[in-house]
Design a protein around this motif. Structure first.
Motif, PDB file in Angstrom:
ATOM      1  N   GLY A 695       0.794  -1.225   0.000  1.00 43.55           N
ATOM      2  CA  GLY A 695       0.000   0.000   0.000  1.00 43.55           C
ATOM      3  C   GLY A 695       0.819   1.264   0.000  1.00 43.55           C
ATOM      4  O   GLY A 695       0.261   2.360   0.191  1.00 43.55           O
ATOM      5  N   ASN A 696       2.129   1.180  -0.187  1.00 43.18           N
ATOM      6  CA  ASN A 696       2.992   2.359  -0.202  1.00 43.18           C
ATOM      7  C   ASN A 696       3.086   2.880  -1.641  1.00 43.18           C
ATOM      8  O   ASN A 696       4.027   2.575  -2.379  1.00 43.18           O
ATOM      9  N   THR A 697       2.093   3.687  -2.005  1.00 45.96           N
ATOM     10  CA  THR A 697       2.035   4.149  -3.396  1.00 45.96           C
ATOM     11  C   THR A 697       3.201   5.050  -3.734  1.00 45.96           C
ATOM     12  O   THR A 697       3.804   4.942  -4.810  1.00 45.96           O
ATOM     13  N   ASP A 698       3.545   5.960  -2.800  1.00 40.43           N
ATOM     14  CA  ASP A 698       4.651   6.881  -3.086  1.00 40.43           C
ATOM     15  C   ASP A 698       5.971   6.130  -3.216  1.00 40.43           C
ATOM     16  O   ASP A 698       6.791   6.433  -4.104  1.00 40.43           O
ATOM     17  N   ALA A 699       6.172   5.144  -2.337  1.00 40.18           N
ATOM     18  CA  ALA A 699       7.412   4.371  -2.409  1.00 40.18           C
ATOM     19  C   ALA A 699       7.457   3.554  -3.706  1.00 40.18           C
ATOM     20  O   ALA A 699       8.510   3.434  -4.344  1.00 40.18           O
ATOM     21  N   ALA A 700       6.329   3.015  -4.111  1.00 34.01           N
ATOM     22  CA  ALA A 700       6.298   2.270  -5.372  1.00 34.01           C
ATOM     23  C   ALA A 700       6.577   3.196  -6.549  1.00 34.01           C
ATOM     24  O   ALA A 700       7.297   2.823  -7.492  1.00 34.01           O
ATOM     25  N   ARG A 701       6.015   4.435  -6.471  1.00 29.34           N
ATOM     26  CA  ARG A 701       6.246   5.390  -7.551  1.00 29.34           C
ATOM     27  C   ARG A 701       7.732   5.728  -7.646  1.00 29.34           C
ATOM     28  O   ARG A 701       8.302   5.809  -8.749  1.00 29.34           O
ATOM     29  N   LEU A 702       8.381   5.897  -6.485  1.00 23.80           N
ATOM     30  CA  LEU A 702       9.816   6.192  -6.481  1.00 23.80           C
ATOM     31  C   LEU A 702      10.631   5.012  -7.019  1.00 23.80           C
ATOM     32  O   LEU A 702      11.611   5.192  -7.748  1.00 23.80           O
ATOM     33  N   ALA A 703      10.222   3.782  -6.670  1.00 26.16           N
ATOM     34  CA  ALA A 703      10.950   2.605  -7.153  1.00 26.16           C
ATOM     35  C   ALA A 703      10.846   2.495  -8.666  1.00 26.16           C
ATOM     36  O   ALA A 703      11.845   2.223  -9.356  1.00 26.16           O
ATOM     37  N   TYR A 704       9.646   2.719  -9.197  1.00 25.95           N
ATOM     38  CA  TYR A 704       9.497   2.660 -10.648  1.00 25.95           C
ATOM     39  C   TYR A 704      10.279   3.777 -11.331  1.00 25.95           C
ATOM     40  O   TYR A 704      10.892   3.568 -12.382  1.00 25.95           O
ATOM     41  N   ALA A 705      10.240   4.979 -10.734  1.00 24.30           N
ATOM     42  CA  ALA A 705      10.953   6.107 -11.330  1.00 24.30           C
ATOM     43  C   ALA A 705      12.457   5.845 -11.362  1.00 24.30           C
ATOM     44  O   ALA A 705      13.144   6.141 -12.356  1.00 24.30           O
ATOM     45  N   ALA A 706      12.981   5.273 -10.280  1.00 27.99           N
ATOM     46  CA  ALA A 706      14.411   4.960 -10.255  1.00 27.99           C
ATOM     47  C   ALA A 706      14.763   3.906 -11.303  1.00 27.99           C
ATOM     48  O   ALA A 706      15.804   3.987 -11.969  1.00 27.99           O
ATOM     49  N   GLY A 707      13.898   2.941 -11.429  1.00 32.67           N
ATOM     50  CA  GLY A 707      14.162   1.916 -12.441  1.00 32.67           C
ATOM     51  C   GLY A 707      14.098   2.464 -13.856  1.00 32.67           C
ATOM     52  O   GLY A 707      14.933   2.127 -14.709  1.00 32.67           O
ATOM     53  N   ILE A 708      13.124   3.338 -14.123  1.00 29.36           N
ATOM     54  CA  ILE A 708      13.003   3.923 -15.458  1.00 29.36           C
ATOM     55  C   ILE A 708      14.206   4.805 -15.764  1.00 29.36           C
ATOM     56  O   ILE A 708      14.700   4.835 -16.897  1.00 29.36           O
ATOM     57  N   LYS A 709      14.702   5.492 -14.743  1.00 29.03           N
ATOM     58  CA  LYS A 709      15.852   6.366 -14.958  1.00 29.03           C
ATOM     59  C   LYS A 709      17.083   5.580 -15.388  1.00 29.03           C
ATOM     60  O   LYS A 709      17.876   6.044 -16.215  1.00 29.03           O
ATOM     61  N   ARG A 710      17.234   4.376 -14.842  1.00 28.02           N
ATOM     62  CA  ARG A 710      18.410   3.560 -15.170  1.00 28.02           C
ATOM     63  C   ARG A 710      18.155   2.635 -16.375  1.00 28.02           C
ATOM     64  O   ARG A 710      19.097   2.276 -17.069  1.00 28.02           O
ATOM     65  N   CYS A 711      16.918   2.263 -16.568  1.00 34.99           N
ATOM     66  CA  CYS A 711      16.593   1.293 -17.631  1.00 34.99           C
ATOM     67  C   CYS A 711      15.503   1.889 -18.513  1.00 34.99           C
ATOM     68  O   CYS A 711      14.315   1.553 -18.387  1.00 34.99           O
ATOM     69  N   LEU A 712      15.899   2.794 -19.412  1.00 41.44           N
ATOM     70  CA  LEU A 712      14.915   3.471 -20.252  1.00 41.44           C
ATOM     71  C   LEU A 712      14.242   2.519 -21.240  1.00 41.44           C
ATOM     72  O   LEU A 712      13.128   2.778 -21.687  1.00 41.44           O
ATOM     73  N   ASP A 713      14.908   1.435 -21.591  1.00 42.76           N
ATOM     74  CA  ASP A 713      14.340   0.519 -22.582  1.00 42.76           C
ATOM     75  C   ASP A 713      13.543  -0.621 -21.945  1.00 42.76           C
ATOM     76  O   ASP A 713      13.118  -1.537 -22.653  1.00 42.76           O
ATOM     77  N   ALA A 714      13.343  -0.576 -20.622  1.00 41.25           N
ATOM     78  CA  ALA A 714      12.573  -1.617 -19.935  1.00 41.25           C
ATOM     79  C   ALA A 714      11.086  -1.290 -20.053  1.00 41.25           C
ATOM     80  O   ALA A 714      10.524  -0.537 -19.231  1.00 41.25           O
ATOM     81  N   VAL A 715      10.422  -1.839 -21.065  1.00 44.85           N
ATOM     82  CA  VAL A 715       9.016  -1.543 -21.317  1.00 44.85           C
ATOM     83  C   VAL A 715       8.124  -1.961 -20.146  1.00 44.85           C
ATOM     84  O   VAL A 715       7.205  -1.217 -19.771  1.00 44.85           O
ATOM     85  N   PRO A 716       8.326  -3.129 -19.503  1.00 41.38           N
ATOM     86  CA  PRO A 716       7.463  -3.488 -18.367  1.00 41.38           C
ATOM     87  C   PRO A 716       7.501  -2.471 -17.230  1.00 41.38           C
ATOM     88  O   PRO A 716       6.496  -2.277 -16.539  1.00 41.38           O
ATOM     89  N   LEU A 717       8.645  -1.802 -17.031  1.00 41.29           N
ATOM     90  CA  LEU A 717       8.709  -0.772 -15.988  1.00 41.29           C
ATOM     91  C   LEU A 717       7.806   0.411 -16.326  1.00 41.29           C
ATOM     92  O   LEU A 717       7.080   0.920 -15.458  1.00 41.29           O
ATOM     93  N   TRP A 718       7.832   0.874 -17.560  1.00 39.92           N
ATOM     94  CA  TRP A 718       6.960   1.971 -17.979  1.00 39.92           C
ATOM     95  C   TRP A 718       5.485   1.584 -17.809  1.00 39.92           C
ATOM     96  O   TRP A 718       4.672   2.362 -17.294  1.00 39.92           O
ATOM     97  N   VAL A 719       5.151   0.366 -18.231  1.00 42.58           N
ATOM     98  CA  VAL A 719       3.762  -0.075 -18.136  1.00 42.58           C
ATOM     99  C   VAL A 719       3.326  -0.205 -16.683  1.00 42.58           C
ATOM    100  O   VAL A 719       2.212   0.196 -16.304  1.00 42.58           O
ATOM    101  N   ALA A 720       4.204  -0.747 -15.824  1.00 43.67           N
ATOM    102  CA  ALA A 720       3.867  -0.877 -14.402  1.00 43.67           C
ATOM    103  C   ALA A 720       3.678   0.483 -13.750  1.00 43.67           C
ATOM    104  O   ALA A 720       2.757   0.682 -12.937  1.00 43.67           O
ATOM    105  N   ALA A 721       4.531   1.459 -14.103  1.00 40.16           N
ATOM    106  CA  ALA A 721       4.380   2.808 -13.538  1.00 40.16           C
ATOM    107  C   ALA A 721       3.066   3.443 -13.997  1.00 40.16           C
ATOM    108  O   ALA A 721       2.361   4.093 -13.204  1.00 40.16           O
ATOM    109  N   ALA A 722       2.710   3.237 -15.268  1.00 41.13           N
ATOM    110  CA  ALA A 722       1.442   3.795 -15.756  1.00 41.13           C
ATOM    111  C   ALA A 722       0.251   3.128 -15.073  1.00 41.13           C
ATOM    112  O   ALA A 722      -0.730   3.800 -14.730  1.00 41.13           O
ATOM    113  N   ARG A 723       0.311   1.817 -14.870  1.00 36.97           N
ATOM    114  CA  ARG A 723      -0.788   1.138 -14.179  1.00 36.97           C
ATOM    115  C   ARG A 723      -0.916   1.614 -12.737  1.00 36.97           C
ATOM    116  O   ARG A 723      -2.031   1.704 -12.187  1.00 36.97           O
TER     117      ARG A 723
END
Length: 913
Positions: A695-723
């Motif tokens: 239930g930690n939405t902000d922490a999940a948002r930060l985790a996805y953002a950090a992953g996207i910053k390092r892995c721009l070509d990781a499509v599942p990360l973008w989709v998970a952040a959008a969901r």
């Protein structure tokens, strides 16, 4: 410039002439050349000047004055034609005027045609043809199934023609009397002639009725004579009579003429050359065709007399005779030609009982003992004991025929058969069948080791006698030995071992042997393929690819024991081949022997201490067996071992803690793994999913953002952040994330698909359709996008969308599966089943297709077909598919068997993604 005016003479430059001041020519009348009638007044001519005669002038001009003729205008040149001069400038001016008129006519033609076309189109729009009105309906007729076409009833007879009424008009009595007199039949002939004169015979008359009655009486007497007076039944065979009637053929005049010509020709042949047997046969067959069987028989009898040394003549004559006469005729034939096998065989066929046939054949063998055909015929109709005796005599008479030796060996006992085959080998040293039969004989009598001795000796002996060893023929014999009843596996292996390398270049051996094994497997010759792999492994024991193919063969067609033994040998010869260790451990684990799998992996650790795959295989054995402590211990050792401490090891460690329910330990492992492997996107997405579960939405948002910053070509990360943003109610932010992802990863169909589904979940159908149109422009060959297009379309439009999708990507499994689902919903069962089968054949790793097919068979196919789909699915071991992975990776459904996952996915097919 006027077309008929008089051109004045050119003037010097600078001189101007006042034409109005000039005097008109004599007799000039304005407009007279254009048909005007001139008139004069008194002031024109004065008191004594007569008016000119205008009509006379016209006549003079139209007369035959040769001086007034003009080459362009002719004689009829008008009043100005006599004085004017038509030169090249006038011609040029006329040409200019003609060109202008042609140009104006062309412009008017284009306008006229355009206006006509416009009016025609307007008329056709207001009054369309019937063909155009029903064009859309005719296109829909292509989708009408066959059963509906056949169900259309016949229209019957609905003609509305007026029925003609029968009108009765009384016929006069005179007309009826005249017709009766004209059609009357005379029953007597008057003795007088037509002229009324008496005949020389006198006045007697002939009664035709009495003559007819007399003939009927004669026929009746003949029928009574041949009838049975006791039973009252006729002795005439009605069936034979009808058969004779059917045999009567009516021939046309042309056929009769051809028969006569052929008869004359053949008569000339047999007359000029009576010793020519084909001529007699052709003449007899001509008479047979003409229906004159007796003449044909007579001709053949004469042919037998003229050509007694030709067996074809005797055979043809016997064919035309009755069975009894044929026997007598053939007796004469064999007397004339005692060495003719054909005559003896035909004589035997005419006999009714086997004993009689046997007598004839034995008499023939007394005369022709070297005939194999006669020996085979008499053996076939003899008892086993008699056949053995006959074959013993046959091999003495025909020692070079291997078939007789083989038949005798099959009838003899084991010891006698060995002696027979030894004699056959000495009599026919170039026969390979003798050696193969000897090998099968030894194997069939409990000597499995003998083929390994007999086959090499046979090949060596054949080569010494000059026989060329045909590798392909020997391999086919090996397959034949395998498929015989009972199977001769030892002989098959011995043959393969000796000939598989014969004539093969050293550098081509591996490739050739692998191709041979694959071909044998395709033909169902498993034992032959197994023998080829065994020989290849004896030559190349260190080739892990051969071990893998041999293991796959044993897994598909062998027993678990044989597979385990093969893999044991494989890891001994290839200790560094991780895949062989893993196959051995997996087979032990699948068979339920967890301890055996552990022991194999422990031995693999010793041989490959730095192998990540072996560490993870050991973890999987314990994890799937619900031994979390042992799995945690293995992964802890792997993390401490630097070569094996990979990102996957850290990911599996976090999975163990997630299974155990220790969120803190899972977070710590993920954070440490991200610190060590910051570009492994799966660790980032697992951390974000952990925070989402907590239930930690902000922490999940930060985790996805950090992953996207390092892995721009990781499509599942973008989709998970959008969901995540969509779940939090931030649809606009989810759209922005997906749009940014498409900018960073152009032409990615998964990102377009995620954007379309986001709009669909938000009930923005128009926006979703617009996005899908852009997606197909950006990725026109994407199967997942076309499949989603088919599913999104309204029901009436799905078929056309399917056609467009198949044109773009005909062999994409997602599109084929979508078409299969379309047929499913339209109740086209056979087509749906065929398309589902095609989809899983194209890509058997997509679990969603297997689930849809399994559910379809449950509704329309029955339990047997559904069970068959389940077995194929378990053999394929699917791993991909959006629904399949969502169910298989659900922590609440961990350690589920593939069968349970398949059924769960099938139940969730109606839920949106």
């Amino acid at each position: 410039m006027s077309r008929q005016g008089i051109r004045p003479q050119p003037l010097p430059p600078g001189v101007k002439v006042d034409f109005n001041a000039l005097k008109a020519p004599a007799g000039y009348v304005a407009g007279m050349g254009r048909g005007a009638a001139g008139f004069t007044t008194r002031s024109d001519i004065g008191p004594s000047m007569p008016a000119p005669d205008v009509q006379q002038d016209k006549k003079d001009d139209a007369g035959g004055d040769e001086t007034k003729f003009d080459a362009f205008l002719g004689n009829d040149a008008g009043v100005l034609g006599a004085t004017g001069v038509y030169d090249e400038e006038d011609r040029e001016a006329d040409n200019v005027w003609d060109n202008i008129e042609d140009r104006m006519e062309e412009r008017r033609k284009e306008r006229r045609e355009a206006k006509l076309k416009e009016e025609l189109e307007k008329f056709r729009a207001e009054n369309p043809k019937i063909q155009e009105q029903f064009a859309d309906l005719k296109r829909k007729l292509a989708d009408v199934p066959v059963d509906q076409w056949e169900a259309i009833p016949d229209i019957g007879d609905y003609t509305v023609k007026k029925q003609k009424l029968d009108k009765f008009t009384p016929v006069p009595d005179s007309l009826l009397a005249g017709a009766a007199a004209r059609d009357a039949t005379a029953t007597a002939i008057d003795a007088r002639g037509a002229g009324g004169l008496e005949t020389p015979m006198g006045g007697a008359t002939t009664d035709l009725t009495a003559i007819g009655a007399g003939r009927n009486t004669v026929v009746q007497l003949k029928l009574d004579k041949i009838s049975d007076s006791v039973s009252g039944q006729t002795v005439v065979d009605p069936k034979g009579y009808l058969t004779d009637l059917k045999s009567v053929t009516l021939k046309s005049d042309a056929e009769i003429s051809d028969i006569k010509k052929a008869r004359l020709l053949l008569k000339s042949v047999i007359s000029t050359n009576p010793r020519h047997a084909p001529g007699w046969i052709a003449a007899a067959r001509l008479e047979e065709v003409a229906g004159k069987l007796q003449q044909a028989r007579e001709l053949m009898m004469k042919g037998c007399e003229m050509c007694p040394n030709n067996e074809d003549v005797w055979l043809e004559a016997a064919r035309l005779q009755t069975p009894e006469n044929a026997k007598a005729l053939l007796a004469r034939g064999v007397a004339a030609l005692p060495d003719s096998v054909k005559l003896w065989m035909q004589a035997a066929r005419l006999e009714q009982s086997d004993e009689a046939k046997k007598r004839v054949l034995l008499r023939a063998l007394e005369r022709i003992p070297q005939s194999v055909r006669l020996w085979k015929a008499v053996v076939e109709i003899s008892e086993e004991d008699d056949a053995r005796v006959l074959l013993s005599r046959a091999v003495e008479c025909c020692p070079q025929h291997v078939e007789l030796w083989m038949a005798l060996a099959r009838l003899e006992t084991y010891e006698n058969a060995r002696k027979v085959l030894n004699k056959a080998r000495q009599a026919v040293p170039t026969s390979a069948e003798v050696w193969i039969t000897a090998s099968k004989l030894e194997e069939a009598n409990g000597q499995p080791a003998m083929p390994d001795k007999i086959v090499p000796r046979g090949i060596k002996s054949l080569a010494a006698n000059g026989v060329v060893i045909d590798r392909e023929w020997w391999l086919k014999e090996a397959e034949s030995s395998e498929k015989s009843q009972p199977p001769m596996a030892a002989t098959c292996r011995a043959i393969v071992k000796e000939v598989v390398g014969h004539g093969v270049e050293e550098e081509d051996r591996k490739r050739t042997w692998m191709a041979d094994a694959e071909e044998c497997m395709r033909r169902g010759s498993i034992e032959t393929a197994r023998a080829i792999y065994a020989h290849a492994l004896s030559v190349f024991p260190g080739k892990k690819s051969i071990w893998r193919r041999a293991a796959q063969l044993e897994k598909a067609h062998g027993s678990p024991e044989s597979l385990d033994a093969l893999l044991r040998k494989a890891v001994q010869y290839c200790p560094q081949a991780e895949v062989l260790w893993l196959m051995a451990a997996k087979e032990k684990w699948l068979s339920g022997d967890v301890a055996g799998a552990r022991s194999i992996l422990e031995e693999a650790f010793v041989r490959n201490p730095d192998s990540e795959e072996i560490w993870l295989a050991a973890f999987k054995v314990e994890f799937e067996s619900a031994e979390l402590d042992r799995a945690r211990l293995i992964l802890a050792k792997a993390r401490e071992h630097p070569p094996a401490s990979t990102a996957r090891v850290w990911m599996k460690s976090a999975m163990v803690e997630r299974e155990a329910g220790d969120a803190a330990a899972e977070r710590g492992l993920l954070q440490e793994g991200i610190r060590r492997f910051p570009y492994f996107w799966k660790l980032h997405i697992m951390l974000g999913q952990l925070e989402e579960r907590l239930g930690n939405t902000d922490a999940a948002r930060l985790a996805y953002a950090a992953g996207i910053k390092r892995c721009l070509d990781a499509v599942p990360l973008w989709v998970a952040a959008a969901r995540l943003e969509e779940g939090a109610g931030n649809i606009a932010k989810a759209r922005a994330l997906l749009e940014q992802a498409r900018l960073k990863n152009p032409k990615n169909p998964q990102l377009w698909l995620a954007a379309v589904r986001t709009e669909m979940r938000a009930q923005n159908t128009k926006a979703a359709e617009a996005l899908m149109a852009k997606a197909l422009q950006d990725c026109p060959d994407s199967g997942v996008l076309w499949a989603e297009t088919i599913n999104m379309a309204p029901r009436p439009q799905r078929k056309s969308r399917s056609v467009d999708a198949l044109k773009k990507c005909n062999d994409d499994p997602h599109v084929v599966a979508a078409v299969a689902s379309l047929f499913w919903h339209e109740r086209k069962v056979d087509k749906a089943r065929s398309w589902f089968n095609r989809a899983v054949t194209l890509n058997p790793d997509v679990g969603d297709t297997w689930a849809a097919w399994w559910r379809f068979e449950g509704q329309h196919g029955g339990a047997e077909l559904q069970e068959a789909v389940l077995k194929r699915c378990l053999a394929a071991e699917p791993r991909y598919g959006e629904r399949w992975q969502r169910v298989a990776k659900d922590p609440a459904l961990a350690h589920q068997k593939p069968e349970a996952v398949l059924k769960r996915v099938a139940a969730d097919l109606d839920k949106p993604l």
